[in-house]
Design a protein around this motif. Structure first.
Motif, mmCIF file in Angstrom:
data_model
loop_
_atom_site.group_PDB
_atom_site.id
_atom_site.type_symbol
_atom_site.label_atom_id
_atom_site.label_comp_id
_atom_site.label_asym_id
_atom_site.label_seq_id
_atom_site.Cartn_x
_atom_site.Cartn_y
_atom_site.Cartn_z
ATOM 1 N N TYR A 1 -14.360 -9.003 0.456
ATOM 2 C CA TYR A 1 -12.893 -8.881 0.506
ATOM 3 C C TYR A 1 -12.518 -8.644 1.955
ATOM 4 O O TYR A 1 -12.878 -7.608 2.534
ATOM 5 C CB TYR A 1 -12.513 -7.719 -0.402
ATOM 6 C CG TYR A 1 -11.135 -7.085 -0.289
ATOM 7 C CD1 TYR A 1 -10.370 -7.072 0.865
ATOM 8 C CD2 TYR A 1 -10.612 -6.416 -1.376
ATOM 9 C CE1 TYR A 1 -9.138 -6.449 0.935
ATOM 10 C CE2 TYR A 1 -9.375 -5.776 -1.324
ATOM 11 C CZ TYR A 1 -8.655 -5.801 -0.153
ATOM 12 O OH TYR A 1 -7.439 -5.168 -0.088
ATOM 13 N N LYS B 1 0.799 -1.231 0.000
ATOM 14 C CA LYS B 1 0.000 0.000 0.000
ATOM 15 C C LYS B 1 0.826 1.273 0.000
ATOM 16 O O LYS B 1 0.372 2.312 -0.460
ATOM 17 C CB LYS B 1 -0.930 0.004 1.214
ATOM 18 C CG LYS B 1 -2.001 -1.074 1.144
ATOM 19 C CD LYS B 1 -3.104 -0.850 2.154
ATOM 20 C CE LYS B 1 -4.229 -1.841 1.965
ATOM 21 N NZ LYS B 1 -3.892 -3.203 2.411
ATOM 22 N N GLY C 1 -10.348 -6.343 -5.049
ATOM 23 C CA GLY C 1 -9.229 -5.466 -4.659
ATOM 24 C C GLY C 1 -8.482 -4.968 -5.880
ATOM 25 O O GLY C 1 -8.479 -5.593 -6.932
ATOM 26 N N ASP C 2 -7.864 -3.832 -5.720
ATOM 27 C CA ASP C 2 -7.042 -3.257 -6.789
ATOM 28 C C ASP C 2 -5.732 -2.827 -6.154
ATOM 29 O O ASP C 2 -5.742 -1.920 -5.320
ATOM 30 C CB ASP C 2 -7.780 -2.045 -7.388
ATOM 31 C CG ASP C 2 -7.119 -1.522 -8.642
ATOM 32 O OD1 ASP C 2 -5.935 -1.829 -8.855
ATOM 33 O OD2 ASP C 2 -7.783 -0.801 -9.409
ATOM 34 N N PRO C 3 -4.601 -3.456 -6.418
ATOM 35 C CA PRO C 3 -4.297 -4.315 -7.562
ATOM 36 C C PRO C 3 -4.330 -5.826 -7.315
ATOM 37 O O PRO C 3 -3.805 -6.566 -8.155
ATOM 38 C CB PRO C 3 -2.872 -3.886 -7.904
ATOM 39 C CG PRO C 3 -2.239 -3.609 -6.574
ATOM 40 C CD PRO C 3 -3.347 -3.051 -5.712
ATOM 41 N N GLU C 4 -4.922 -6.309 -6.226
ATOM 42 C CA GLU C 4 -4.905 -7.762 -6.013
ATOM 43 C C GLU C 4 -5.540 -8.520 -7.187
ATOM 44 O O GLU C 4 -5.077 -9.601 -7.565
ATOM 45 C CB GLU C 4 -5.671 -8.121 -4.730
ATOM 46 C CG GLU C 4 -4.985 -7.686 -3.448
ATOM 47 C CD GLU C 4 -5.472 -6.341 -2.954
ATOM 48 O OE1 GLU C 4 -5.820 -5.479 -3.802
ATOM 49 O OE2 GLU C 4 -5.513 -6.129 -1.744
HETATM 50 N N1 GLY Z 1 -5.613 -3.002 -2.548
HETATM 51 C C1 GLY Z 1 -6.446 -2.436 -1.576
HETATM 52 C C2 GLY Z 1 -7.847 -2.279 -1.984
HETATM 53 O O1 GLY Z 1 -8.263 -2.698 -3.038
HETATM 54 O O2 GLY Z 1 -8.602 -1.724 -1.193
#
Ligand code: GLY
Length: 425
Positions: free
Chosen positions: A266, A211, A287-290
């Protein structure tokens, strides 16, 4: 089959990219999409706002859209699912009541507390003085959270009392009228994203993201500078516990409140040094970038999974299958991000990066006079897979070397701490 993806980030490009691997998908429509989705074959951008529910519904109905997949939390928390479902559209993503799990920390913590889900101790304040005196009483480190969506800027992990009090003051000053003050727990953070049809849950591969903007996890928080999957911190025994003790009880608690939650749940988890999972937060979306690291490993057709959720038949769905190996994603940001940054710089080298076997997913990009240009803080992500996490990371960095735009910045240590004793590519 036509699928409409709502959003314009890297996550939405990843969803479109993955869905398009299925020959059943005739077309993906992105609202509003980005420069990457604009240049993807069988993908079309439509310039509507994500909160223009009427416009989105009209477009979906006129164009025979079979499924709407909502990426970001904002339209979910504003009730896009409720609106589109009233127009008889099929939507993947929770309704407004369910999206509170992300949009209100107070609501989510109270739900967890009543369902016995492990989460750090907390108190809720609507009064600045009461929050201040509680913080002084408890001491630092301590965590301060905004009770509302704050675009990733609502959480302060304060290492001093002054920092914690300043965070509370700043939240009240910026219009939040409720804050959550939470015990600070240590350990390693993992993102466990699960699909749910409101009754059953199916966890995806565990992932980790980075993060902070700076190497060594330093500097201000960002939307996420890179991610990898699967996380070696979660083995199958721990995943079974997470499913049994966190994910399923949460879906049950939502259902007991009359909330029919169909979408992604999530769980942002801390795995304590004793190996105990505790929930730091829930999000109501991918999630971004998961997502950019998880989807390249998914073998089961994504649209089948999403439809099993919307049609509430996840319990009969066969086990999700995954490709062996690992995936890593490195985000390239514009200089200055997460502060102010410039837009409109030409982006080059994407084809070369893809020829090396990596996938380039756009986030803050736009197509201007046939040229892809920067249009946001997180510009794009290079994602690669490999037999091992080290291989995936090395390929992502080699491919990223091909990409150029003015002031490009990326962290050189994505996956650090996992790949000790290996040199960076
Ligand atoms: N990668 C953290 C989020 O998507 O909140």
């Amino acid at each position: 089959m036509k699928i409409l993806v709502v959003g314009n980030g890297g996550r939405e490009h990843a969803l479109a990219w993955k869905l398009l691997q299925s020959q059943r998908i005739q077309q993906i429509i992105c609202i509003p999409g980005n420069g990457g989705t604009a240049t993807t074959p069988r993908c079309q951008n439509i310039s509507l706002r994500v909160d223009d529910f009427e416009g989105i519904a009209k477009f979906a109905l006129v164009n025979g859209v079979s499924l709407v997949v909502v990426g970001p939390e904002l339209p979910l928390s504003l009730g896009i699912t409720d609106y589109l479902q009233r127009q008889n559209l099929t939507v993947f993503g929770p309704n407004k009541a369910g999206a509170q799990i992300e949009a209100s920390k107070n609501w989510a913590k109270t739900l967890m507390q009543s369902a016995g889900i492990p989460t750090p101790e907390f108190r809720v304040f609507t009064d600045i003085e009461a929050a201040r005196s509680y913080i002084v009483d408890r001491g630092a480190p301590i965590v301060v959270k905004a009770d509302g969506l704050a675009a990733g800027k609502g959480v302060t992990v304060a290492s001093t009392l002054e920092e914690a009090i300043a965070a509370v003051e700043s939240l009240f000053k910026n219009g939040f009228n409720t804050v959550v003050v939470e015990e600070c727990v240590t350990g390693q953070e993992v993102s466990v994203l699960a699909l749910t049809d409101g009754i059953s849950v199916r966890p995806l591969l565990p992932a980790q993201d980075h993060k902070r903007i700076g190497e060594g996890d330093t500097g201000p928080n960002t939307g996420g500078m890179g991610a990898f999957a699967p996380s070696p911190l979660v083995d199958s025994a721990l995943m079974a516990r997470i499913e049994r003790e966190i994910l399923q009880p949460t879906v049950d608690a939502l259902r007991n409140q009359g909330i029919d939650y169909r979408g992604v749940l999530y769980a942002g988890l801390m795995i304590t040094p004793q190996g105990e999972p505790t929930v730091l937060e829930f999000n109501c979306r991918f999630g971004d970038p998961e997502t950019q690291a998880i989807l390249p490993l998914l073998e089961t057709p994504l649209e089948d999974l999403l439809l099993a959720c919307t049609e509430q038949r996840l319990s009969q769905f066969p086990p999700i299958t995954w490709k062996p190996g690992a995936a890593a994603c490195v985000v390239a940001a514009a200089k200055g991000y997460p502060g102010s940054y410039q837009k409109g710089d030409a982006i080059a080298g994407i084809e070369q990066a893809q020829e090396m076997g990596a996938t380039v997913l756009s986030a803050g990009t736009q197509l201007k006079d046939e040229q892809l240009v920067t249009n946001g803080g997180r510009v794009l992500a290079v994602t690669a897979t490999g037999d091992t996490l080290d291989e995936a990371i090395a390929l992502a960095y080699r491919a990223l070397d091909c990409i150029q735009f003015e002031g490009i910045y990326y962290r050189k240590d994505i996956g650090h701490g996992i790949r000790r004793n290996t040199s960076l590519a």
